[in-house]
Scaffold this motif. Structure first.
Motif, PDB file in Angstrom:
ATOM      1  N   MET A  26       0.827  -1.213   0.000  1.00  0.00           N
ATOM      2  CA  MET A  26       0.000   0.000   0.000  1.00  0.00           C
ATOM      3  C   MET A  26       0.858   1.259   0.000  1.00  0.00           C
ATOM      4  O   MET A  26       0.506   2.254  -0.647  1.00  0.00           O
ATOM      5  CB  MET A  26      -0.941  -0.008   1.209  1.00  0.00           C
ATOM      6  CG  MET A  26      -2.072  -1.017   1.098  1.00  0.00           C
ATOM      7  SD  MET A  26      -3.308  -0.839   2.406  1.00  0.00           S
ATOM      8  CE  MET A  26      -2.365  -1.389   3.834  1.00  0.00           C
ATOM      9  N   ALA A  27       1.968   1.226   0.716  1.00  0.00           N
ATOM     10  CA  ALA A  27       2.859   2.390   0.731  1.00  0.00           C
ATOM     11  C   ALA A  27       3.395   2.680  -0.660  1.00  0.00           C
ATOM     12  O   ALA A  27       3.412   3.842  -1.109  1.00  0.00           O
ATOM     13  CB  ALA A  27       4.007   2.150   1.712  1.00  0.00           C
ATOM     14  N   ARG A  28       3.827   1.647  -1.363  1.00  0.00           N
ATOM     15  CA  ARG A  28       4.362   1.843  -2.717  1.00  0.00           C
ATOM     16  C   ARG A  28       3.276   2.346  -3.664  1.00  0.00           C
ATOM     17  O   ARG A  28       3.509   3.258  -4.456  1.00  0.00           O
ATOM     18  CB  ARG A  28       4.958   0.530  -3.227  1.00  0.00           C
ATOM     19  CG  ARG A  28       5.516   0.620  -4.635  1.00  0.00           C
ATOM     20  CD  ARG A  28       6.258  -0.648  -5.025  1.00  0.00           C
ATOM     21  NE  ARG A  28       5.462  -1.839  -4.852  1.00  0.00           N
ATOM     22  CZ  ARG A  28       4.520  -2.257  -5.712  1.00  0.00           C
ATOM     23  NH1 ARG A  28       4.282  -1.554  -6.805  1.00  0.00           N
ATOM     24  NH2 ARG A  28       3.854  -3.367  -5.488  1.00  0.00           N
ATOM     25  N   ARG A  29       2.091   1.771  -3.565  1.00  0.00           N
ATOM     26  CA  ARG A  29       1.014   2.167  -4.479  1.00  0.00           C
ATOM     27  C   ARG A  29       0.526   3.586  -4.206  1.00  0.00           C
ATOM     28  O   ARG A  29       0.315   4.367  -5.142  1.00  0.00           O
ATOM     29  CB  ARG A  29      -0.150   1.181  -4.366  1.00  0.00           C
ATOM     30  CG  ARG A  29       0.158  -0.175  -4.972  1.00  0.00           C
ATOM     31  CD  ARG A  29      -1.008  -1.135  -4.813  1.00  0.00           C
ATOM     32  NE  ARG A  29      -0.724  -2.423  -5.445  1.00  0.00           N
ATOM     33  CZ  ARG A  29      -1.513  -3.475  -5.363  1.00  0.00           C
ATOM     34  NH1 ARG A  29      -2.644  -3.410  -4.671  1.00  0.00           N
ATOM     35  NH2 ARG A  29      -1.181  -4.609  -5.963  1.00  0.00           N
ATOM     36  N   THR A  30       0.319   3.924  -2.936  1.00  0.00           N
ATOM     37  CA  THR A  30      -0.167   5.275  -2.629  1.00  0.00           C
ATOM     38  C   THR A  30       0.871   6.325  -2.993  1.00  0.00           C
ATOM     39  O   THR A  30       0.524   7.433  -3.405  1.00  0.00           O
ATOM     40  CB  THR A  30      -0.555   5.414  -1.147  1.00  0.00           C
ATOM     41  OG1 THR A  30       0.552   5.038  -0.320  1.00  0.00           O
ATOM     42  CG2 THR A  30      -1.767   4.565  -0.807  1.00  0.00           C
ATOM     43  N   LEU A  31       2.150   5.971  -2.864  1.00  0.00           N
ATOM     44  CA  LEU A  31       3.193   6.900  -3.303  1.00  0.00           C
ATOM     45  C   LEU A  31       3.080   7.131  -4.804  1.00  0.00           C
ATOM     46  O   LEU A  31       3.175   8.276  -5.281  1.00  0.00           O
ATOM     47  CB  LEU A  31       4.577   6.350  -2.954  1.00  0.00           C
ATOM     48  CG  LEU A  31       5.764   7.163  -3.483  1.00  0.00           C
ATOM     49  CD1 LEU A  31       5.717   8.606  -2.994  1.00  0.00           C
ATOM     50  CD2 LEU A  31       7.090   6.494  -3.075  1.00  0.00           C
ATOM     51  N   GLY A  32       2.872   6.065  -5.561  1.00  0.00           N
ATOM     52  CA  GLY A  32       2.710   6.222  -7.003  1.00  0.00           C
ATOM     53  C   GLY A  32       1.511   7.091  -7.356  1.00  0.00           C
ATOM     54  O   GLY A  32       1.596   7.978  -8.200  1.00  0.00           O
ATOM     55  N   TRP A  33       0.378   6.853  -6.689  1.00  0.00           N
ATOM     56  CA  TRP A  33      -0.839   7.621  -6.984  1.00  0.00           C
ATOM     57  C   TRP A  33      -0.665   9.098  -6.624  1.00  0.00           C
ATOM     58  O   TRP A  33      -1.029   9.969  -7.417  1.00  0.00           O
ATOM     59  CB  TRP A  33      -2.016   7.050  -6.200  1.00  0.00           C
ATOM     60  CG  TRP A  33      -2.365   5.638  -6.555  1.00  0.00           C
ATOM     61  CD1 TRP A  33      -2.138   5.005  -7.742  1.00  0.00           C
ATOM     62  CD2 TRP A  33      -2.993   4.680  -5.695  1.00  0.00           C
ATOM     63  NE1 TRP A  33      -2.576   3.704  -7.681  1.00  0.00           N
ATOM     64  CE2 TRP A  33      -3.108   3.477  -6.447  1.00  0.00           C
ATOM     65  CE3 TRP A  33      -3.462   4.709  -4.387  1.00  0.00           C
ATOM     66  CZ2 TRP A  33      -3.688   2.329  -5.905  1.00  0.00           C
ATOM     67  CZ3 TRP A  33      -4.045   3.573  -3.844  1.00  0.00           C
ATOM     68  CH2 TRP A  33      -4.156   2.397  -4.597  1.00  0.00           C
ATOM     69  N   THR A  34      -0.122   9.363  -5.440  1.00  0.00           N
ATOM     70  CA  THR A  34       0.003  10.765  -5.025  1.00  0.00           C
ATOM     71  C   THR A  34       1.026  11.504  -5.881  1.00  0.00           C
ATOM     72  O   THR A  34       0.823  12.670  -6.227  1.00  0.00           O
ATOM     73  CB  THR A  34       0.414  10.881  -3.540  1.00  0.00           C
ATOM     74  OG1 THR A  34       1.583  10.085  -3.301  1.00  0.00           O
ATOM     75  CG2 THR A  34      -0.702  10.441  -2.625  1.00  0.00           C
ATOM     76  N   TRP A  35       2.127  10.832  -6.238  1.00  0.00           N
ATOM     77  CA  TRP A  35       3.146  11.526  -7.009  1.00  0.00           C
ATOM     78  C   TRP A  35       2.667  11.801  -8.427  1.00  0.00           C
ATOM     79  O   TRP A  35       2.950  12.867  -8.990  1.00  0.00           O
ATOM     80  CB  TRP A  35       4.459  10.742  -7.027  1.00  0.00           C
ATOM     81  CG  TRP A  35       5.585  11.570  -7.592  1.00  0.00           C
ATOM     82  CD1 TRP A  35       6.200  11.422  -8.798  1.00  0.00           C
ATOM     83  CD2 TRP A  35       6.168  12.719  -6.982  1.00  0.00           C
ATOM     84  NE1 TRP A  35       7.153  12.394  -8.973  1.00  0.00           N
ATOM     85  CE2 TRP A  35       7.162  13.208  -7.869  1.00  0.00           C
ATOM     86  CE3 TRP A  35       5.965  13.368  -5.768  1.00  0.00           C
ATOM     87  CZ2 TRP A  35       7.937  14.325  -7.592  1.00  0.00           C
ATOM     88  CZ3 TRP A  35       6.741  14.480  -5.476  1.00  0.00           C
ATOM     89  CH2 TRP A  35       7.708  14.959  -6.375  1.00  0.00           C
TER      90      TRP A  35
END
Length: 295
Positions: A273-282
């Motif tokens: 989830m950390a990796r995915r949310t970082l991708g979405w927010t960036w």
């Protein structure tokens, strides 16, 4: 069990001062479950539903003052721009009926590590407005959670509101459950980018005795974005940075094995989830930057 029903905030504070063990009830989405399963049998219930101030919110220049009983539905409908992370988390709360009744104050008062609002509140930052007949105080959200279902409130205090910064950048929320609705989180993750201060904040739910921030992951990503000039350039974040951020986020967990999931699975899921949310927010940040340059 006695039922106290104050008609105003002042009456509620007086009742809580006279009966410090009284359990506040507004939406009742947590308290009634515990009572129905006989997990809790308080001497007094303090009904706050006639206190209109608790269902109001105010949008200021820099912050949002969110009444403790503002329903999740109202957050979703009216505060999606100012509090996007909390609005996303509100979407995952149980069912429409419960979202129409439950509010952030109930999550904070219960202080369950699985509360859906906690990761978004931690990622956003802000303060809890607590009050008693002795006066008002502001409790930083980072200092609010003391242990499993324990918070920083004094016995005679009630939560009146939460003060949250208006989003200055993209925010995201992700939750893993055993089904798509009416489910307690196996684990959850919130992420907020703060371009004004060039920092990031996180929140992790249901993967430690309390909701926690992944501070090492935040510090690593903040430094990586600054040193690499990513805020200015808007370049994609390298996979190696995203991977390290995810590993550090997973390392912030201190989960248990229970009927909803194993400790090993929770750590793994938080990293994903950390990796995915970082991708979405960036990607959202990059899109906003490109739009600003073209305007």
């Amino acid at each position: 069990m006695d039922f106290l029903r104050p008609g105003s905030w002042e009456e509620a504070l007086a009742a809580k001062a006279e009966h410090p063990t009284a359990v506040p009830i507004a939406g009742g989405t947590d308290v009634m479950v515990e009572i129905n399963f006989d997990h809790r049998r308080p001497e007094y219930l303090l009904d706050l539903n006639r206190v209109d101030d608790l269902r109001e919110w105010e949008v200021g220049e820099e912050t949002v003052r969110l009444g403790a009983s503002v329903p999740y539905t109202q957050i979703m409908e009216h505060l999606r721009t100012e509090l996007p992370g909390l609005a996303l988390a509100s979407h995952t709360v149980a069912s429409p009926q419960i979202r129409n009744r439950g509010g952030v104050g109930g999550n904070l008062g219960t202080a369950s590590p699985a509360g859906d609002a906690h990761p978004a509140l931690l990622a956003s930052g802000g303060e809890v407005e607590a009050e008693s007949v002795r006066g008002r105080r502001m409790i930083p959200i980072d200092d609010f959670y003391l242990g499993v279902k324990r918070n920083a409130l004094e016995p005679d205090e009630l939560i009146r509101a939460v003060h949250l910064p208006k989003a200055d950048g993209p925010q995201q929320f992700s939750k893993v459950g055993t089904r798509n609705a009416m489910v307690i989180a196996v684990c959850a993750f919130g992420l907020a980018l703060h371009p004004d201060t060039r920092t990031v904040r996180t929140g992790i739910g249901s993967a430690a005795p309390t909701p926690v921030r992944a501070r090492a992951a935040e510090e690593f990503l903040t430094a990586a974005l600054e040193e690499g000039g990513f805020w200015e350039s808007g370049r994609p974040i390298p996979p190696s940075v995203a991977k390290q951020f995810a590993e550090l986020a997973a390392g912030a967990c201190n989960p248990i094995d229970d009927v909803r999931g194993s400790a090993k699975y929770r750590r793994h899921a938080v990293g994903i989830m950390a990796r995915r949310t970082l991708g979405w927010t960036w990607e959202s940040y990059r899109g906003n930057e490109r739009s600003a340059q073209c305007a």
